[in-house]
Design a protein around this motif. Structure first.
Motif, PDB file in Angstrom:
ATOM      1  N   LYS A 150       0.844  -1.196   0.000  1.00 16.67           N
ATOM      2  CA  LYS A 150       0.000   0.000   0.000  1.00 16.67           C
ATOM      3  C   LYS A 150       0.883   1.252   0.000  1.00 16.67           C
ATOM      4  O   LYS A 150       1.902   1.314   0.685  1.00 16.67           O
ATOM      5  N   GLN A 151       0.462   2.244  -0.778  1.00 16.00           N
ATOM      6  CA  GLN A 151       1.192   3.506  -0.888  1.00 16.00           C
ATOM      7  C   GLN A 151       0.326   4.652  -0.367  1.00 16.00           C
ATOM      8  O   GLN A 151      -0.899   4.613  -0.485  1.00 16.00           O
ATOM      9  N   ILE A 152       0.988   5.673   0.172  1.00 10.85           N
ATOM     10  CA  ILE A 152       0.273   6.841   0.684  1.00 10.85           C
ATOM     11  C   ILE A 152       1.169   8.064   0.550  1.00 10.85           C
ATOM     12  O   ILE A 152       2.406   7.938   0.493  1.00 10.85           O
ATOM     13  N   ALA A 153       0.567   9.231   0.471  1.00 13.69           N
ATOM     14  CA  ALA A 153       1.363  10.460   0.427  1.00 13.69           C
ATOM     15  C   ALA A 153       2.088  10.640   1.756  1.00 13.69           C
ATOM     16  O   ALA A 153       1.506  10.417   2.823  1.00 13.69           O
ATOM     17  N   PRO A 154       3.363  11.023   1.735  1.00 12.49           N
ATOM     18  CA  PRO A 154       4.109  11.162   2.986  1.00 12.49           C
ATOM     19  C   PRO A 154       3.604  12.314   3.844  1.00 12.49           C
ATOM     20  O   PRO A 154       3.021  13.269   3.343  1.00 12.49           O
ATOM     21  N   MET A 155       3.819  12.197   5.144  1.00  9.62           N
ATOM     22  CA  MET A 155       3.444  13.227   6.122  1.00  9.62           C
ATOM     23  C   MET A 155       1.951  13.513   6.101  1.00  9.62           C
ATOM     24  O   MET A 155       1.514  14.634   6.339  1.00  9.62           O
ATOM     25  N   LEU A 156       1.146  12.478   5.798  1.00  9.36           N
ATOM     26  CA  LEU A 156      -0.298  12.691   5.733  1.00  9.36           C
ATOM     27  C   LEU A 156      -0.986  12.234   7.017  1.00  9.36           C
ATOM     28  O   LEU A 156      -1.978  12.828   7.433  1.00  9.36           O
ATOM     29  N   LEU A 157      -0.480  11.200   7.649  1.00 10.96           N
ATOM     30  CA  LEU A 157      -1.077  10.683   8.877  1.00 10.96           C
ATOM     31  C   LEU A 157      -0.423  11.248  10.128  1.00 10.96           C
ATOM     32  O   LEU A 157      -1.080  11.431  11.159  1.00 10.96           O
ATOM     33  N   LEU A 158       0.863  11.521  10.042  1.00 12.93           N
ATOM     34  CA  LEU A 158       1.605  11.984  11.212  1.00 12.93           C
ATOM     35  C   LEU A 158       1.051  13.261  11.843  1.00 12.93           C
ATOM     36  O   LEU A 158       1.014  13.375  13.079  1.00 12.93           O
ATOM     37  N   PRO A 159       0.579  14.251  11.060  1.00  6.94           N
ATOM     38  CA  PRO A 159       0.048  15.470  11.691  1.00  6.94           C
ATOM     39  C   PRO A 159      -1.137  15.227  12.616  1.00  6.94           C
ATOM     40  O   PRO A 159      -1.330  15.976  13.578  1.00  6.94           O
ATOM     41  N   PHE A 160      -1.948  14.187  12.350  1.00 11.84           N
ATOM     42  CA  PHE A 160      -3.058  13.876  13.259  1.00 11.84           C
ATOM     43  C   PHE A 160      -2.536  13.498  14.636  1.00 11.84           C
ATOM     44  O   PHE A 160      -3.049  13.944  15.672  1.00 11.84           O
ATOM     45  N   VAL A 161      -1.510  12.655  14.647  1.00  5.16           N
ATOM     46  CA  VAL A 161      -0.917  12.218  15.912  1.00  5.16           C
ATOM     47  C   VAL A 161      -0.233  13.398  16.605  1.00  5.16           C
ATOM     48  O   VAL A 161      -0.347  13.573  17.825  1.00  5.16           O
ATOM     49  N   GLU A 162       0.435  14.213  15.822  1.00  2.00           N
ATOM     50  CA  GLU A 162       1.111  15.386  16.387  1.00  2.00           C
ATOM     51  C   GLU A 162       0.104  16.331  17.043  1.00  2.00           C
ATOM     52  O   GLU A 162       0.339  16.849  18.144  1.00  2.00           O
ATOM     53  N   ASN A 163      -1.032  16.553  16.367  1.00  2.00           N
ATOM     54  CA  ASN A 163      -2.067  17.425  16.945  1.00  2.00           C
ATOM     55  C   ASN A 163      -2.606  16.866  18.255  1.00  2.00           C
ATOM     56  O   ASN A 163      -2.922  17.613  19.183  1.00  2.00           O
ATOM     57  N   ALA A 164      -2.740  15.522  18.315  1.00  2.00           N
ATOM     58  CA  ALA A 164      -3.260  14.907  19.538  1.00  2.00           C
ATOM     59  C   ALA A 164      -2.345  15.179  20.722  1.00  2.00           C
ATOM     60  O   ALA A 164      -2.808  15.474  21.830  1.00  2.00           O
ATOM     61  N   PHE A 165      -1.041  15.115  20.494  1.00  3.75           N
ATOM     62  CA  PHE A 165      -0.103  15.405  21.572  1.00  3.75           C
ATOM     63  C   PHE A 165      -0.049  16.899  21.890  1.00  3.75           C
ATOM     64  O   PHE A 165      -0.085  17.305  23.058  1.00  3.75           O
ATOM     65  N   LYS A 166       0.024  17.701  20.851  1.00  6.87           N
ATOM     66  CA  LYS A 166       0.227  19.134  21.072  1.00  6.87           C
ATOM     67  C   LYS A 166      -0.986  19.794  21.710  1.00  6.87           C
ATOM     68  O   LYS A 166      -0.868  20.565  22.673  1.00  6.87           O
ATOM     69  N   HIS A 167      -2.181  19.525  21.165  1.00 11.43           N
ATOM     70  CA  HIS A 167      -3.382  20.219  21.627  1.00 11.43           C
ATOM     71  C   HIS A 167      -4.177  19.436  22.659  1.00 11.43           C
ATOM     72  O   HIS A 167      -5.005  20.009  23.355  1.00 11.43           O
ATOM     73  N   GLY A 168      -3.962  18.118  22.712  1.00  4.88           N
ATOM     74  CA  GLY A 168      -4.786  17.309  23.590  1.00  4.88           C
ATOM     75  C   GLY A 168      -4.215  17.075  24.959  1.00  4.88           C
ATOM     76  O   GLY A 168      -4.940  17.139  25.959  1.00  4.88           O
ATOM     77  N   VAL A 169      -2.908  16.766  25.030  1.00  4.52           N
ATOM     78  CA  VAL A 169      -2.373  16.326  26.318  1.00  4.52           C
ATOM     79  C   VAL A 169      -1.239  17.200  26.835  1.00  4.52           C
ATOM     80  O   VAL A 169      -0.747  16.962  27.935  1.00  4.52           O
ATOM     81  N   SER A 170      -0.840  18.208  26.092  1.00  7.70           N
ATOM     82  CA  SER A 170       0.320  19.001  26.524  1.00  7.70           C
ATOM     83  C   SER A 170       0.044  19.787  27.796  1.00  7.70           C
ATOM     84  O   SER A 170       0.964  20.126  28.535  1.00  7.70           O
ATOM     85  N   THR A 171      -1.237  20.082  28.071  1.00  5.88           N
ATOM     86  CA  THR A 171      -1.564  20.861  29.275  1.00  5.88           C
ATOM     87  C   THR A 171      -2.059  19.979  30.426  1.00  5.88           C
ATOM     88  O   THR A 171      -2.373  20.492  31.498  1.00  5.88           O
ATOM     89  N   GLU A 172      -2.172  18.670  30.177  1.00  9.03           N
ATOM     90  CA  GLU A 172      -2.620  17.778  31.235  1.00  9.03           C
ATOM     91  C   GLU A 172      -1.464  17.438  32.175  1.00  9.03           C
ATOM     92  O   GLU A 172      -0.306  17.309  31.746  1.00  9.03           O
ATOM     93  N   THR A 173      -1.768  17.266  33.417  1.00  7.55           N
ATOM     94  CA  THR A 173      -0.748  16.890  34.407  1.00  7.55           C
ATOM     95  C   THR A 173      -0.852  15.421  34.793  1.00  7.55           C
ATOM     96  O   THR A 173       0.105  14.857  35.310  1.00  7.55           O
ATOM     97  N   LYS A 174      -2.017  14.811  34.534  1.00  2.00           N
ATOM     98  CA  LYS A 174      -2.191  13.397  34.846  1.00  2.00           C
ATOM     99  C   LYS A 174      -3.409  12.859  34.085  1.00  2.00           C
ATOM    100  O   LYS A 174      -4.246  13.616  33.600  1.00  2.00           O
ATOM    101  N   ASP A 175      -3.453  11.544  34.016  1.00  2.00           N
ATOM    102  CA  ASP A 175      -4.580  10.844  33.401  1.00  2.00           C
ATOM    103  C   ASP A 175      -4.852  11.284  31.964  1.00  2.00           C
ATOM    104  O   ASP A 175      -5.998  11.285  31.500  1.00  2.00           O
TER     105      ASP A 175
END
Length: 367
Positions: A268-293
């Protein structure tokens, strides 16, 4: 050595041709023109030869008249058509073409027939009856055939050239936009990762060297693999795993990450850097301000026809409003949506959902 052709099509497309390419194009064009006139002479020679039951004289007459017809055809193709017809000066085009055809018809009627064709090729079979107004009109009609055929060919070629130029221009614009979008992704990703590394160095964390090592691997991916039009899906997923490992070094046990991939990804082929930004957004906007859980779930399902990516993450209650707004309008997601439109138009679905305590993005791509 390179030269730039100054033809209309070259000016429109901005194409640069090397000298051997110009020679090949010229040779091919000459061969095509030679083939056309050969077919023309053979066809009408056989046609008129069967009519008068004298193929030799029919072919010779066609050959004698050929230079005059060729002159009219090329004058029409390279002067009258571009200067008048293509400039929408229709009346002038018709008038000049009729006058020119009348002049060639008169030349054939009152010069070629009585002084060349009759005395040489048919001194006994041709009569003065052929020098009538009927014969003059017939000559004009005969000339019409070749003029009409070549004009249609020239117009079709002009239309095709403009269509190809417009298509190439559109493709060039799309490629330029994709390169620009990729150029935005790289600094955006690097900025976020360097922030993570900076936080670790402030804490004098022993994990900083490991982060540098994983970051170098991701940078190698962006500098080399990400420049390709497509890449193996398994390689994209491998870099997602590396990115998750890098972020887990930073967050430690504060974030629980679940990653799963099911289905056959081989081939299977896919355009590069197409899925990674979703994961990056999850870390940056979702959990970067959490202190636990804090938690992130990443699920990839692959079938023969499509790929489905689901990324879910918690979000800080105190900053839920601003966080969701950042995710919806941030550079990464807007960039990603535009890339999907360019690369997978009509073959993808992107759904973004927001709950009180979570955020999810679901991407479906048809192979």
């Amino acid at each position: 050595m390179e030269i730039k052709l100054s033809t209309a099509n070259t000016l429109e497309t901005g194409a640069t041709w090397s000298l051997p390419e110009v020679r090949n194009v010229t040779q091919n064009r000459l061969l095509l023109h030679l083939a056309f006139w050969t077919v023309y002479v053979v066809f009408f020679g056989l046609l008129y030869g069967s009519y008068i039951d004298d193929y030799y004289n029919a072919f010779m007459v066609e050959l004698v008249e050929l230079p005059f017809k060729m002159g009219l055809v090329y004058f029409n193709m390279y002067y009258l058509l571009p200067r008048y017809l293509l400039q929408k000066r229709y009346l002038e085009f018709v008038v000049y073409l009729l006058l020119l055809m009348g002049a060639i018809g008169a030349l054939m009627q009152f010069v070629l027939l009585p002084f060349l064709i009759h005395p040489i090729f048919c001194p006994t079979t041709c009569t003065q009856d052929t020098l009538t107004f009927y014969r003059f009109v017939k000559n004009i009609v005969n000339i019409n055939y070749v003029v009409a055929i070549t004009a249609v060919i020239a117009l079709l070629k002009n239309w095709y050239s403009h269509q190809r130029a417009a298509r190439d221009l559109t493709q060039d614009k799309l490629e330029a936009e994709l390169k620009f979008l990729k150029g935005q992704i790289h600094p955006h990703f690097l900025f976020n990762t360097l922030n993570s590394l900076y936080a670790l160095t402030l804490k004098k964390s022993d994990n900083a060297p490991e982060v540098v090592l994983k970051l170098s691997g991701l940078m190698d991916y962006m500098l080399h693999d990400a420049n390709a039009a497509t890449m193996p899906l398994e390689k994209e997923l491998e870099y997602i795993k590396n990115y998750i490992a890098l972020e887990q070094v930073r967050y430690g046990e504060r974030v629980e990450v679940q990653f799963s991939a099911t289905g056959s990804i081989a081939g299977k082929q896919i355009a590069p850097m197409l899925l990674l930004p979703f994961v990056e957004n999850a870390f940056k906007h979702g959990v970067s301000t959490e202190t636990k859980d804090a938690w992130i779930r990443i699920d990839v399902k692959v079938t023969d026809e499509k790929l489905v990516l689901l990324v879910e993450n918690c979000k800080c209650i105190d900053k839920a409003s601003s966080s969701s707004r950042d995710m919806a309008s941030g550079i990464g997601l807007k960039n990603l949506q535009r890339r999907l439109e360019l690369l997978y138009e009509g073959r993808y679905e992107l759904e973004v959902e927001e709950e009180d305590d979570s955020y999810s993005a679901r991407l479906e791509i048809l192979f």
